[in-house]
Scaffold this motif. Structure first.
Motif, PDB file in Angstrom:
ATOM      1  N   LEU A  86     -41.809 -33.197  -0.342  1.00  0.00           N
ATOM      2  CA  LEU A  86     -40.491 -32.737  -0.761  1.00  0.00           C
ATOM      3  C   LEU A  86     -39.466 -33.081   0.310  1.00  0.00           C
ATOM      4  N   THR A  87     -38.208 -33.016  -0.060  1.00  0.00           N
ATOM      5  CA  THR A  87     -37.163 -33.309   0.910  1.00  0.00           C
ATOM      6  C   THR A  87     -35.976 -32.386   0.712  1.00  0.00           C
ATOM      7  N   ILE A  88     -35.266 -32.137   1.799  1.00  0.00           N
ATOM      8  CA  ILE A  88     -33.976 -31.451   1.752  1.00  0.00           C
ATOM      9  C   ILE A  88     -32.973 -32.371   2.439  1.00  0.00           C
ATOM     10  N   GLN A  89     -32.039 -32.880   1.665  1.00  0.00           N
ATOM     11  CA  GLN A  89     -31.011 -33.766   2.197  1.00  0.00           C
ATOM     12  C   GLN A  89     -29.652 -33.074   2.038  1.00  0.00           C
ATOM     13  N   GLY A  90     -29.544 -31.888   2.616  1.00  0.00           N
ATOM     14  CA  GLY A  90     -28.297 -31.165   2.555  1.00  0.00           C
ATOM     15  C   GLY A  90     -28.158 -30.261   1.353  1.00  0.00           C
ATOM     16  N   GLU A  91     -29.005 -30.431   0.351  1.00  0.00           N
ATOM     17  CA  GLU A  91     -28.879 -29.591  -0.832  1.00  0.00           C
ATOM     18  C   GLU A  91     -30.203 -28.891  -1.108  1.00  0.00           C
ATOM     19  N   LYS A  92     -30.673 -28.939  -2.341  1.00  0.00           N
ATOM     20  CA  LYS A  92     -31.859 -28.188  -2.711  1.00  0.00           C
ATOM     21  C   LYS A  92     -33.146 -28.905  -2.301  1.00  0.00           C
ATOM     22  N   LEU A  93     -34.244 -28.175  -2.431  1.00  0.00           N
ATOM     23  CA  LEU A  93     -35.566 -28.731  -2.172  1.00  0.00           C
ATOM     24  C   LEU A  93     -35.930 -29.631  -3.346  1.00  0.00           C
ATOM     25  N   ASP A  94     -36.034 -30.942  -3.106  1.00  0.00           N
ATOM     26  CA  ASP A  94     -36.257 -31.919  -4.167  1.00  0.00           C
ATOM     27  C   ASP A  94     -37.538 -32.707  -3.930  1.00  0.00           C
ATOM     28  N   ALA A  95     -38.068 -33.299  -4.996  1.00  0.00           N
ATOM     29  CA  ALA A  95     -39.238 -34.163  -4.873  1.00  0.00           C
ATOM     30  C   ALA A  95     -38.860 -35.452  -4.150  1.00  0.00           C
ATOM     31  N   PHE A  96     -39.736 -35.909  -3.271  1.00  0.00           N
ATOM     32  CA  PHE A  96     -39.528 -37.166  -2.557  1.00  0.00           C
ATOM     33  C   PHE A  96     -40.551 -38.204  -3.008  1.00  0.00           C
ATOM     34  N   THR A  97     -41.836 -37.829  -2.926  1.00  0.00           N
ATOM     35  CA  THR A  97     -42.915 -38.688  -3.417  1.00  0.00           C
ATOM     36  C   THR A  97     -44.167 -37.833  -3.538  1.00  0.00           C
ATOM     37  N   LYS A  98     -45.272 -38.427  -3.957  1.00  0.00           N
ATOM     38  CA  LYS A  98     -46.543 -37.706  -3.985  1.00  0.00           C
ATOM     39  C   LYS A  98     -47.653 -38.669  -3.610  1.00  0.00           C
ATOM     40  N   VAL A  99     -48.639 -38.146  -2.905  1.00  0.00           N
ATOM     41  CA  VAL A  99     -49.756 -38.955  -2.420  1.00  0.00           C
ATOM     42  C   VAL A  99     -51.046 -38.152  -2.585  1.00  0.00           C
ATOM     43  N   ARG A 100     -52.159 -38.808  -2.321  1.00  0.00           N
ATOM     44  CA  ARG A 100     -53.438 -38.108  -2.367  1.00  0.00           C
ATOM     45  C   ARG A 100     -53.888 -37.768  -0.953  1.00  0.00           C
ATOM     46  N   GLY A 101     -53.990 -36.487  -0.682  1.00  0.00           N
ATOM     47  CA  GLY A 101     -54.485 -36.032   0.612  1.00  0.00           C
ATOM     48  C   GLY A 101     -53.382 -35.802   1.629  1.00  0.00           C
ATOM     49  N   MET A 102     -53.596 -34.826   2.518  1.00  0.00           N
ATOM     50  CA  MET A 102     -52.589 -34.470   3.505  1.00  0.00           C
ATOM     51  C   MET A 102     -52.414 -35.541   4.583  1.00  0.00           C
ATOM     52  N   LYS A 103     -53.447 -36.293   4.880  1.00  0.00           N
ATOM     53  CA  LYS A 103     -53.316 -37.349   5.885  1.00  0.00           C
ATOM     54  C   LYS A 103     -52.302 -38.394   5.436  1.00  0.00           C
ATOM     55  N   LYS A 104     -52.391 -38.780   4.167  1.00  0.00           N
ATOM     56  CA  LYS A 104     -51.422 -39.738   3.642  1.00  0.00           C
ATOM     57  C   LYS A 104     -50.025 -39.130   3.583  1.00  0.00           C
ATOM     58  N   ALA A 105     -49.965 -37.822   3.323  1.00  0.00           N
ATOM     59  CA  ALA A 105     -48.671 -37.143   3.293  1.00  0.00           C
ATOM     60  C   ALA A 105     -48.026 -37.160   4.674  1.00  0.00           C
ATOM     61  N   GLU A 106     -48.825 -36.938   5.698  1.00  0.00           N
ATOM     62  CA  GLU A 106     -48.308 -36.989   7.070  1.00  0.00           C
ATOM     63  C   GLU A 106     -47.717 -38.366   7.361  1.00  0.00           C
ATOM     64  N   LEU A 107     -48.470 -39.395   7.029  1.00  0.00           N
ATOM     65  CA  LEU A 107     -48.006 -40.762   7.284  1.00  0.00           C
ATOM     66  C   LEU A 107     -46.735 -41.066   6.499  1.00  0.00           C
ATOM     67  N   LYS A 108     -46.670 -40.584   5.272  1.00  0.00           N
ATOM     68  CA  LYS A 108     -45.496 -40.821   4.433  1.00  0.00           C
ATOM     69  C   LYS A 108     -44.247 -40.168   5.041  1.00  0.00           C
TER      70      LYS A 108
END
Length: 293
Positions: A188-210
């Motif tokens: 997820l991302t916050i770019q000054g406004e609400k909590l929005d979807a950014f992308t989705k991946v499989r596994g937390m390791k890939k999420a960290e890298l993303k």
């Protein structure tokens, strides 16, 4: 003009830390099974996320008007002429707009800043305000400067479980079930406004890298022309184990220490944690204008 700086615990600045650095911090209320606790005051991270994982009903709330005004009144009685109050983003809570309405009773002595930030990026706004107050700037001048710089920040968050997004209505029950089976982790991302979807991946390791890639992209695009001395990078999370927090901080520091010199770790606020759940991973980057030499 003697100006005080006040925030709430969504900045990650607890009342105890605030006393050490000359900032007033209002603890945000959280409600567990009908009982009210206050972030950074009488409930720990372990207790808060332990209550969530044990299945208790956990919600957050905005501070009461009385608590906000009592703190303003107390600060002004201490001899300050003005107060700059920096609450969490108006896009994430009604508490900012409520405070703006309350401030109308103070004839300009209280200036409420809506700088569209929370957590580590909000912390930087508060520290900016304190630096400006020390330079003799008025509350109105500080408010103007912070709001002009509000969108020069980014936050990315990866959630370990979809359960709490489902509770908040951001993910359907079917989507959460499928995500759990496939080990899908939303970023997820916050770019000054609400909590929005950014992308989705499989596994937390890939999420960290993303998320690390997202910060690198920000450095190469949005902040390409910013002096690196004006950048602050905060690793964050809702970790239940300190070693997990330490590991994430080390990963962030190892990745960016040659580009950004001010890198730190701070827990995500309970207001975010209520939506993303325990063991979520976050990172936030901010542009600051202060010269601390």
């Amino acid at each position: 003009m003697k100006t005080a700086v006040m925030t709430d615990s969504n900045s990650g600045i607890t009342p105890e830390e605030g006393k050490k650095i000359g900032i007033y911090s209002l603890p945000m209320p959280v409600i567990i099974e009908g009982d009210v606790f206050y972030e950074g005051k009488n409930i720990t991270q372990e207790e808060y996320y332990g209550a969530m994982t044990s299945g208790k009903n956990v919600t957050t709330s905005q501070p009461s008007p009385g608590d906000v005004m009592d703190m303003w009144d107390g600060i002004l009685k201490e001899g300050y002429e003005q107060v700059v109050y920096i609450p969490m983003s108006s896009a994430l809570s009604a508490s900012c707009h409520a405070a703006i309405q309350l401030s109308e009773e103070y004839d300009g002595k209280v200036q409420v800043v809506d700088d569209h930030r929370i957590s580590v990026t909000m912390r930087e706004s508060v520290l900016e305000a304190k630096w400006m107050a020390n330079q003799g700037m008025t509350a109105e001048e500080i408010k103007k400067r912070l709001e002009e710089n509000a969108y020069n920040s980014s936050i990315y968050i990866a959630v370990d479980t979809l359960e709490y997004l489902k509770k908040g209505g951001r993910v359907t029950a079917a989507g959460a079930a499928i995500g759990a089976v496939l080990n899908i982790k939303p970023v997820l991302t916050i770019q000054g406004e609400k909590l929005d979807a950014f992308t989705k991946v499989r596994g937390m390791k890939k999420a960290e890298l993303k998320m690390l890639e997202a910060i690198e992209e920000d450095l190469n695009t949005r902040f390409a022309n910013v002096d690196r001395k004006q950048l602050r990078l905060g690793a964050a999370g809702t970790f239940q184990k300190q070693e997990d927090a330490d590991q994430w901080y080390k990963m962030v520091k190892d990745t960016f220490e040659n580009e950004i010199h001010d890198i730190y770790y701070d827990s995500l606020s309970f207001s975010i944690g209520c939506h993303v759940g325990p063991n979520a991973i976050g990172i936030g980057i901010s542009v600051v204008t202060r010269d601390e030499k």
